[in-house]
Design a protein around this motif. Structure first.
Motif, PDB file in Angstrom:
ATOM      1  N   PHE A  36       0.840  -1.197   0.000  1.00  0.00           N
ATOM      2  CA  PHE A  36       0.000   0.000   0.000  1.00  0.00           C
ATOM      3  C   PHE A  36       0.873   1.245   0.000  1.00  0.00           C
ATOM      4  CE2 PHE A  36       1.027  -0.881   4.385  1.00  0.00           C
ATOM      5  CZ  PHE A  36       1.183   0.357   4.991  1.00  0.00           C
ATOM      6  N   VAL A  37       0.257   2.361  -0.311  1.00  0.00           N
ATOM      7  CA  VAL A  37       0.881   3.671  -0.162  1.00  0.00           C
ATOM      8  C   VAL A  37       0.274   4.304   1.083  1.00  0.00           C
ATOM      9  CG1 VAL A  37       1.231   5.941  -1.218  1.00  0.00           C
ATOM     10  CG2 VAL A  37       1.154   3.889  -2.656  1.00  0.00           C
ATOM     11  N   PRO A  38       1.091   4.837   2.012  1.00  0.00           N
ATOM     12  CA  PRO A  38       0.533   5.427   3.236  1.00  0.00           C
ATOM     13  C   PRO A  38      -0.561   6.445   2.940  1.00  0.00           C
ATOM     14  CG  PRO A  38       2.911   5.257   3.419  1.00  0.00           C
ATOM     15  CD  PRO A  38       2.570   4.871   2.009  1.00  0.00           C
ATOM     16  N   GLY A  39      -1.699   6.277   3.603  1.00  0.00           N
ATOM     17  CA  GLY A  39      -2.873   7.112   3.373  1.00  0.00           C
ATOM     18  C   GLY A  39      -3.993   6.366   2.673  1.00  0.00           C
ATOM     19  N   GLN A  40      -3.692   5.212   2.077  1.00  0.00           N
ATOM     20  CA  GLN A  40      -4.713   4.457   1.356  1.00  0.00           C
ATOM     21  C   GLN A  40      -5.582   3.636   2.312  1.00  0.00           C
ATOM     22  OE1 GLN A  40      -2.357   2.289  -1.658  1.00  0.00           O
ATOM     23  NE2 GLN A  40      -3.262   3.652  -3.182  1.00  0.00           N
ATOM     24  N   HIS A  41      -6.685   3.115   1.769  1.00  0.00           N
ATOM     25  CA  HIS A  41      -7.622   2.297   2.529  1.00  0.00           C
ATOM     26  C   HIS A  41      -7.781   0.946   1.840  1.00  0.00           C
ATOM     27  CE1 HIS A  41      -9.993   4.823  -0.332  1.00  0.00           C
ATOM     28  NE2 HIS A  41     -10.424   3.619  -0.691  1.00  0.00           N
ATOM     29  N   LEU A  42      -8.435   0.027   2.531  1.00  0.00           N
ATOM     30  CA  LEU A  42      -8.728  -1.284   1.939  1.00  0.00           C
ATOM     31  C   LEU A  42     -10.030  -1.824   2.518  1.00  0.00           C
ATOM     32  CD1 LEU A  42      -7.973  -3.356   4.433  1.00  0.00           C
ATOM     33  CD2 LEU A  42      -5.665  -3.173   3.527  1.00  0.00           C
ATOM     34  N   PHE A  99     -11.702   0.476   5.658  1.00  0.00           N
ATOM     35  CA  PHE A  99     -10.959   1.168   6.707  1.00  0.00           C
ATOM     36  C   PHE A  99      -9.633   1.672   6.149  1.00  0.00           C
ATOM     37  CE2 PHE A  99     -13.455  -2.099   8.952  1.00  0.00           C
ATOM     38  CZ  PHE A  99     -14.215  -1.288   9.785  1.00  0.00           C
ATOM     39  N   SER A 100      -9.176   2.808   6.669  1.00  0.00           N
ATOM     40  CA  SER A 100      -7.857   3.315   6.310  1.00  0.00           C
ATOM     41  C   SER A 100      -6.783   2.542   7.066  1.00  0.00           C
ATOM     42  CB  SER A 100      -7.745   4.808   6.650  1.00  0.00           C
ATOM     43  OG  SER A 100      -8.629   5.572   5.873  1.00  0.00           O
ATOM     44  N   ILE A 101      -5.656   2.329   6.415  1.00  0.00           N
ATOM     45  CA  ILE A 101      -4.513   1.693   7.074  1.00  0.00           C
ATOM     46  C   ILE A 101      -3.849   2.741   7.956  1.00  0.00           C
ATOM     47  CG2 ILE A 101      -2.296   0.551   6.685  1.00  0.00           C
ATOM     48  CD1 ILE A 101      -3.442  -0.251   3.894  1.00  0.00           C
ATOM     49  N   SER A 102      -3.560   2.398   9.202  1.00  0.00           N
ATOM     50  CA  SER A 102      -3.020   3.379  10.145  1.00  0.00           C
ATOM     51  C   SER A 102      -1.561   3.135  10.500  1.00  0.00           C
ATOM     52  CB  SER A 102      -3.856   3.383  11.436  1.00  0.00           C
ATOM     53  OG  SER A 102      -3.851   2.108  12.053  1.00  0.00           O
ATOM     54  N   TYR A 145      -9.627  16.007  18.876  1.00  0.00           N
ATOM     55  CA  TYR A 145     -10.234  14.814  19.460  1.00  0.00           C
ATOM     56  C   TYR A 145     -11.065  15.237  20.672  1.00  0.00           C
ATOM     57  CZ  TYR A 145      -6.286  15.415  22.619  1.00  0.00           C
ATOM     58  OH  TYR A 145      -5.381  15.946  23.497  1.00  0.00           O
ATOM     59  N   ARG A 146     -11.979  14.389  21.073  1.00  0.00           N
ATOM     60  CA  ARG A 146     -12.920  14.755  22.133  1.00  0.00           C
ATOM     61  C   ARG A 146     -12.598  13.962  23.400  1.00  0.00           C
ATOM     62  NH1 ARG A 146     -18.491  14.105  19.910  1.00  0.00           N
ATOM     63  NH2 ARG A 146     -18.087  11.912  20.318  1.00  0.00           N
ATOM     64  N   GLY A 147     -11.829  14.546  24.290  1.00  0.00           N
ATOM     65  CA  GLY A 147     -11.489  13.898  25.557  1.00  0.00           C
ATOM     66  C   GLY A 147     -10.199  13.113  25.456  1.00  0.00           C
ATOM     67  N   ALA A 148      -9.453  13.084  26.583  1.00  0.00           N
ATOM     68  CA  ALA A 148      -8.134  12.445  26.587  1.00  0.00           C
ATOM     69  C   ALA A 148      -8.208  10.974  26.188  1.00  0.00           C
ATOM     70  CB  ALA A 148      -7.505  12.584  27.975  1.00  0.00           C
ATOM     71  N   GLY A 149      -9.292  10.290  26.524  1.00  0.00           N
ATOM     72  CA  GLY A 149      -9.419   8.874  26.186  1.00  0.00           C
ATOM     73  C   GLY A 149      -9.558   8.603  24.704  1.00  0.00           C
ATOM     74  N   ASN A 150      -9.866   9.638  23.910  1.00  0.00           N
ATOM     75  CA  ASN A 150     -10.036   9.475  22.468  1.00  0.00           C
ATOM     76  C   ASN A 150      -8.825   9.937  21.672  1.00  0.00           C
ATOM     77  OD1 ASN A 150     -12.702   8.361  22.344  1.00  0.00           O
ATOM     78  ND2 ASN A 150     -13.498  10.358  22.941  1.00  0.00           N
ATOM     79  N   LEU A 151      -7.710  10.201  22.355  1.00  0.00           N
ATOM     80  CA  LEU A 151      -6.475  10.554  21.662  1.00  0.00           C
ATOM     81  C   LEU A 151      -5.832   9.284  21.114  1.00  0.00           C
ATOM     82  CD1 LEU A 151      -4.195  12.481  20.842  1.00  0.00           C
ATOM     83  CD2 LEU A 151      -3.219  12.169  23.135  1.00  0.00           C
ATOM     84  N   LEU A 152      -5.855   9.134  19.812  1.00  0.00           N
ATOM     85  CA  LEU A 152      -5.278   7.947  19.177  1.00  0.00           C
ATOM     86  C   LEU A 152      -3.781   8.121  18.949  1.00  0.00           C
ATOM     87  CD1 LEU A 152      -8.044   7.164  16.517  1.00  0.00           C
ATOM     88  CD2 LEU A 152      -7.632   5.968  18.671  1.00  0.00           C
ATOM     89  N   PHE A 153      -3.045   7.014  18.995  1.00  0.00           N
ATOM     90  CA  PHE A 153      -1.604   6.982  18.725  1.00  0.00           C
ATOM     91  C   PHE A 153      -0.830   7.922  19.653  1.00  0.00           C
ATOM     92  CE2 PHE A 153      -3.998   6.811  14.634  1.00  0.00           C
ATOM     93  CZ  PHE A 153      -3.976   5.428  14.481  1.00  0.00           C
ATOM     94  N   ILE A 185      -7.788  10.685  11.850  1.00  0.00           N
ATOM     95  CA  ILE A 185      -6.340  10.761  12.000  1.00  0.00           C
ATOM     96  C   ILE A 185      -5.643   9.521  11.441  1.00  0.00           C
ATOM     97  CG2 ILE A 185      -6.305   9.685  14.298  1.00  0.00           C
ATOM     98  CD1 ILE A 185      -4.070  12.574  13.011  1.00  0.00           C
ATOM     99  N   THR A 186      -6.368   8.428  11.223  1.00  0.00           N
ATOM    100  CA  THR A 186      -5.718   7.148  10.894  1.00  0.00           C
ATOM    101  C   THR A 186      -4.872   7.202   9.614  1.00  0.00           C
ATOM    102  OG1 THR A 186      -7.809   6.369   9.926  1.00  0.00           O
ATOM    103  CG2 THR A 186      -7.337   5.731  12.191  1.00  0.00           C
TER     104      THR A 186
END
Length: 415
Positions: free
Chosen positions: A89-95, A110-113, A200-208, A177-178
């Motif tokens: 894949f190329v970063p930013g693509q989905h599958l 889904f996007s590849i993260s 993002y909405r709330g500290a618990g939803n901060l991804l990565f 963000i993925t």
């Protein structure tokens, strides 16, 4: 007389041959309803390879990790090992991810993260997704974390990828963000400044959360702004303009440094003509708003990846005639066509439900539809329609079973 009898005999022979051809074609249509030989032989192949599915690339589900304990704000991270046939894949693509749940194949996009280096080294990749309250697949994955589930992946696709020769302003919200995380974590070097503002909405939803300090340390030209909207509120127009001005200033300094380092006049001039690229990924309303603001500020280069559909009203209910499995159902549709068809009791094909995977593509025999993502209005003739992102504007006739060959050959997708 002999000539007349010969003519009659030839006519009868041709008639019989025509009947035979029609019967043979009918038998083939009944017996070989599959899309190819592999699909037809799938039941036999599965006796030896139980997880075999024609046209799908098998993947190994290594793990499912959960970021939150509450289903309302839960995110899942799936680690998959791709089979030998997966081309990368190329970063930013989905599958497309297809999971077998109780004997039924369920597909979502889904996007590849994960970074590209992870795939190169281990042939593994990561999908990060929010558990949707009414999403069958994500809820099932949430409930069955730890169970061995047969899964398959399609080829990576999409043009939401990073152009490294330009500076970039990236705006992301929620799980948007993925793909941007995949782009940034795949970088080996950075020669033009990039600013990421992640809401993002709330500290618990901060991804990565672990990645951002590491990326800041690796790339001095990368500015990462983590914005908790529960504390700081949403990004304002003034803050957006200020971030863009700062980015342009940084870009000018980089170009001056390149000139001082002896960069050729031609290469420098070519670089100067490239304005910053804006990358948008998040809910549809989020992306549409910032695209309008960018246009007002003169930013012409925008790459956008959105999820969700517009909630705007589509006026009066419109009569729709839909044919499926040889039967025709007539009803009235107001709003999204896929939802209207399901409410009417039909079962059209679908996958991502957001206009990417094309699984809900069907033939429109007549009538006009509006694309709910772009606002484009189709013509009134025969064409192809993506049900999940379309709404009926005029009296509509649909063929749900298959995509018309004539429509494929002569008409581009109307939505």
């Amino acid at each position: 007389m002999r000539s007349v009898q010969s003519s009659i005999f030839n006519a009868n022979s041709q008639s019989e041959a025509g009947v035979f051809r029609r019967l043979w074609r009918l038998c083939c249509q009944i017996a070989l309803v599959q899309s190819g030989v592999r699909s037809y032989l799938e039941p036999v192949i599965r006796l030896m390879r139980p997880n075999y599915r024609a046209g799908l690339q098998s993947a190994t589900l290594l793990s499912i990790s959960q970021q939150q304990g509450d289903l309302q704000d839960a995110y899942l991270q799936l680690q998959l090992k791709a089979g030998r046939s997966f081309a990368g894949f190329v970063p930013g693509q989905h599958l497309d991810l297809t999971v077998e749940l109780d004997g039924v194949l369920v597909t979502r996009t889904f996007s590849i993260s994960s970074p590209l280096q992870q795939f190169w080294q281990h042939r593994t990749l990561q999908l990060t997704m929010k558990v949707q309250p009414h999403g069958g697949l994500t809820q099932q994955l949430f409930a069955r974390a730890g169970e061995p589930l047969p899964c398959y992946i399609g080829p990576a696709s999409g043009d939401f990828v990073l152009e490294q020769s330009q500076s970039a302003l990236m705006l992301a919200a929620g799980s948007g963000i993925t793909p941007l995380h995949s782009m940034l974590s795949s970088l080996s070097r950075l020669t033009r400044p990039i600013t990421l503002i992640y809401s993002y909405r709330g500290a618990g939803n901060l991804l990565f959360a672990d990645s951002w300090p590491q990326l800041r340390a690796r790339f001095p030209l990368l500015t990462i702004v983590l914005r908790d909207t529960c504390i700081q509120g949403r990004l304002t127009d003034a803050e957006f303009s200020a971030a863009l001005s700062t980015l342009k200033k940084q870009d000018g300094e980089c170009l001056s440094a390149g000139q001082s380092a002896g960069q050729s006049a031609g290469a420098l001039q070519q670089t100067l003509t490239k304005e910053p690229m804006l990358y948008l990924c998040g809910p549809l309303a989020f992306s549409q708003y910032w695209q309008q603001q960018a246009k007002a500020l003169g930013i012409s280069q925008v790459r956008q990846e959105s999820f969700g559909l517009s909630q705007q009203s589509h006026g009066e209910a419109v009569p729709v005639s839909a044919t499926q499995h040889g039967g025709t159902l007539q009803f009235h549709s107001q709003g999204n066509l896929l939802k209207s068809l399901e409410q009417a009791g039909l079962s059209p094909r679908y996958g991502c439900r957001r206009g990417i995977c094309m699984q809900c593509l069907c033939t429109k025999t007549s009538g006009q539809v509006r694309n709910e993502l772009t606002g484009h209005i189709s013509d009134a003739g025969e064409g192809l329609v993506q049900l999940c992102i379309s709404s009926a504007l005029t009296k509509l006739e649909l063929q749900l079973d298959a995509v018309s060959t004539a429509a494929q050959d002569n008409t581009s997708c109307t939505t």
